[in-house]
Design an enzyme around this catalytic site. Structure first.
Site, short mmCIF file in Angstrom:
data_model
loop_
_atom_site.label_atom_id
_atom_site.label_comp_id
_atom_site.label_asym_id
_atom_site.label_seq_id
_atom_site.Cartn_x
_atom_site.Cartn_y
_atom_site.Cartn_z
N GLN A 1 0.81 -1.21 0.00
CA GLN A 1 0.00 0.00 0.00
C GLN A 1 0.84 1.26 0.00
OE1 GLN A 1 -1.60 -1.05 4.04
NE2 GLN A 1 -1.48 1.17 4.37
N CYS B 1 -5.24 0.40 3.59
CA CYS B 1 -5.27 -1.02 3.95
C CYS B 1 -6.65 -1.62 3.78
CB CYS B 1 -4.79 -1.20 5.38
SG CYS B 1 -5.77 -0.32 6.63
#
Length: 349
Positions: free
Chosen positions: A150, A156
């Protein structure tokens, strides 16, 4: 500035030495050796080697000195934890030059302040499941894509969502397709892009808009972009909806996980989580959920039961991007709250 002068400056700032006792697994696992801890010169060499390994560079000499101090403090914590001979160990990963506050501000992103919305008519389809296998690994069943990263974006929740959708799509269709987190970040207005979100909202978005594009067609930018739903003529993967796993029930989570990968939220803000490198994690953490991940299996090792969890911090974190988290803790919420907010997408055959 000459190398000798730089080394002298480092020596003057170095205040950290430890004694040598056995380390778990050596350099290849934890990223440093006993010899690295024996002198200030060795610490400087270790930092330079770590910088090279992780392609790190800094804007100026002062910033490098500051990051070296952070690195030393993190190394001290890592080494002290490893010497406790726990069931897991920590290592010098790519986060070793970040303070813990910097890490938390950058790599987490579940927004528990957002109300969890139940899908209308939702039930728990696996309630009556029996004779669960002793272990499950959806990676071995071909339902898990590569570990993603990420980066510096609190997305997330999107990675957790996408991994679960990739899993159910493979289970139903036989096709493992890597899907777009970026589309969720750009287009799912109920979530907050790089500033957090909830997996249930993302499942609802995918079901209501007709599907999610592939990662190749809508690649990840590591930042918020402009929604491009005009790519409608390209391939999409659909789901029919989602269901929530009953809260604080490890038995229910196991039932769901025996049938498909499951999105879960955990508290990942503990310092040990930042540097987890391997083993069955049973470190200190609460249940204030702040990070979205995906449970992709469960099993046992040396008498310890665990969940296998896919993270979104790249393959150099943990066990090639995964963490084994202890289960059967005796706490309804589970270790780090893993049993509190689990959900999974549904898909018609």
């Amino acid at each position: 500035m000459a190398s000798s002068t730089m080394n002298l400056a480092f020596l003057l700032l170095s205040m950290f030495l430890v004694t040598c006792t056995a380390l778990p697994g050596g350099f290849s696992i934890v990223g440093y050796s006993e010899e690295d801890l024996t002198s200030h010169d060795k610490l400087i060499e270790l930092f330079d080697s770590w910088m090279s390994r992780h392609s790190k560079s800094y804007a100026n000499f002062e910033e490098k000195l500051r990051r070296f101090e952070v690195f030393k403090d993190n190394l001290k914590h890592i080494d002290e934890t490893n010497r406790q001979k726990r069931s897991y160990w920590l290592g010098l990963n790519a986060f070793a030059d970040m303070t813990h506050d910097e890490f938390k501000a950058t790599y987490l992103g579940v927004s528990t302040s957002m109300p969890r919305r139940r899908d209308s008519g939702s039930s728990f389809r696996y309630e009556n499941a029996v004779d669960l296998p002793k272990s499950v690994d959806w990676r071995k069943k071909g339902a898990v894509t590569h570990v993603k990263n990420q980066g510096h974006c609190g997305s997330c929740w999107a990675f957790s969502t996408v991994a679960a959708v990739e899993g159910i799509n493979q289970i139903v269709t036989g096709n493992l397709t890597s899907l777009s987190e970026q589309e969720l970040i750009d287009c799912d207005s109920e979530n907050n892009g790089c500033h957090g979100g909830l997996m249930d909202y993302a499942f609802s978005y995918i079901a209501s808009t007709g599907g999610l594009h592939t990662e190749d067609d809508y690649p990840y930018l590591m930042e918020e972009g402009t929604c491009e739903r005009t790519r409608a003529d390209l391939e999409v993967v659909t789901i029919s909806g989602y269901e929530d796993v009953p809260e604080n029930s490890e038995e229910s989570l196991l039932k769901a996980l025996a049938h498909q990968p499951v999105s879960v939220a955990i508290e990942a803000s503990g310092r040990d989580f930042q540097f987890y490198s391997g083993g069955v994690f049973d470190g200190s953490c609460g249940s204030e959920l702040d990070h979205g991940v995906t449970a992709v299996g469960y099993g046992s090792s040396k008498g310890q039961d665990y969940f296998t969890v896919k993270n979104s911090w790249g393959q150099r974190w943990g066990e090639r991007g995964y963490i084994r988290m202890k289960r059967n803790t005796g706490k309804p919420q589970g270790l780090c709250g893993i049993n509190k907010m689990a959900s999974y997408p549904t898909k018609h055959a």
